[in-house]
Design a protein around this motif. Sequence first.
Motif, PDB file in Angstrom:
ATOM      1  N   THR A   1       0.840  -1.191   0.000  1.00 29.95           N
ATOM      2  CA  THR A   1       0.000   0.000   0.000  1.00 29.95           C
ATOM      3  C   THR A   1       0.878   1.244   0.000  1.00 29.95           C
ATOM      4  OG1 THR A   1      -0.071   0.078   2.413  1.00 29.95           O
ATOM      5  CG2 THR A   1      -1.766  -1.227   1.297  1.00 29.95           C
ATOM      6  N   THR A   2       0.262   2.403  -0.147  1.00 34.10           N
ATOM      7  CA  THR A   2       0.989   3.666  -0.182  1.00 34.10           C
ATOM      8  C   THR A   2       1.744   3.922   1.113  1.00 34.10           C
ATOM      9  OG1 THR A   2      -0.702   4.590  -1.648  1.00 34.10           O
ATOM     10  CG2 THR A   2       0.767   6.155  -0.572  1.00 34.10           C
ATOM     11  N   ASN A   3       1.158   3.514   2.238  1.00 31.04           N
ATOM     12  CA  ASN A   3       1.799   3.764   3.532  1.00 31.04           C
ATOM     13  C   ASN A   3       2.667   2.592   4.011  1.00 31.04           C
ATOM     14  OD1 ASN A   3      -0.212   1.980   4.103  1.00 31.04           O
ATOM     15  ND2 ASN A   3      -1.218   3.222   5.658  1.00 31.04           N
ATOM     16  N   GLY A   4       3.062   1.722   3.077  1.00 31.99           N
ATOM     17  CA  GLY A   4       4.023   0.675   3.428  1.00 31.99           C
ATOM     18  C   GLY A   4       3.462  -0.579   4.031  1.00 31.99           C
ATOM     19  N   GLY A   5       2.214  -0.896   3.755  1.00 33.57           N
ATOM     20  CA  GLY A   5       1.633  -2.142   4.238  1.00 33.57           C
ATOM     21  C   GLY A   5       1.767  -3.219   3.177  1.00 33.57           C
ATOM     22  N   TYR A   6       2.132  -4.445   3.587  1.00 35.80           N
ATOM     23  CA  TYR A   6       2.315  -5.540   2.634  1.00 35.80           C
ATOM     24  C   TYR A   6       1.170  -6.548   2.713  1.00 35.80           C
ATOM     25  CZ  TYR A   6       7.071  -3.753   2.195  1.00 35.80           C
ATOM     26  OH  TYR A   6       8.147  -2.950   1.970  1.00 35.80           O
ATOM     27  N   TYR A   7       0.842  -7.123   1.592  1.00 39.87           N
ATOM     28  CA  TYR A   7      -0.229  -8.116   1.518  1.00 39.87           C
ATOM     29  C   TYR A   7      -0.003  -9.026   0.321  1.00 39.87           C
ATOM     30  CZ  TYR A   7      -1.922  -5.002  -2.173  1.00 39.87           C
ATOM     31  OH  TYR A   7      -2.006  -4.233  -3.314  1.00 39.87           O
ATOM     32  N   ILE A   8      -0.622 -10.198   0.373  1.00 40.40           N
ATOM     33  CA  ILE A   8      -0.601 -11.133  -0.750  1.00 40.40           C
ATOM     34  C   ILE A   8      -1.896 -10.918  -1.535  1.00 40.40           C
ATOM     35  CG2 ILE A   8      -0.645 -13.575  -1.407  1.00 40.40           C
ATOM     36  CD1 ILE A   8       0.975 -14.133   1.147  1.00 40.40           C
TER      37      ILE A   8
END
Length: 241
Positions: free
Chosen positions: A189-196
Amino acid sequence: MESIQTELNVFGVQFPKQEIKLNKLEKQVLNLIPVGKKNAITGAYIADLLDISTRHLTDLARELRLKHCDVGSTTYEGYYLFKNPHEYLEFVSKYSKEYFRRGQVGEAMRFTPMAKQIASNETNFHGLIFPNQENELTKLEKLVFQLIPIGKEIALSCSYIANVLDIGIRRVKELIRRLRLKHCDIGSTTNGGYYIFKNTKEYLEFMTKFAEEQNRRKQVIEAMRLTPMAQKIIIETNQTA
């Protein structure tokens, strides 16, 4: 409106033909940025002084570069004006290297399982050849990958992953890069969150955003080749040749 005066042509390099005008806010930002990398000040400090968001400040810094201003930045978002050719070349080299590294990631992400799923739903693969074997992950890469949740809505922050594994944030970012190079379906995400990626929609959304950012970086690189410091380097190089 402040203007930046540039010359037309120096030793075959075509510089902007007209003055590039800055709006009032761009001028305020430029006037706040100190000369010299060692004097760099954070974007958060500038944003606070001007009562704007850090996101807005980041966009303004990009606009200044697109208007051929000699604005550099440090790893931790400290902004400065190039004091000499060395600072200019150091920044442009680093920025170009990051652009290349991101390009490698973008290319690898075209061959993830989700990309393959999208291709298999079409009548042909458009000549794409997917990896024939699984990429082996290191123990730490596996731990990072196992921590990342499925779905953008529950993305996990980089700092959280770093805390759980007791490693630095920079190390996490490098591990994420390596996982993507090994064709893992990891978005951010824009604020540095990671996801699959939960589905093809999330994959396509991320890849579109990634490509747009790469294009924006390319525009900055091209614009920075025409700054006053770039012009100075060309003149001095030719004078000593």
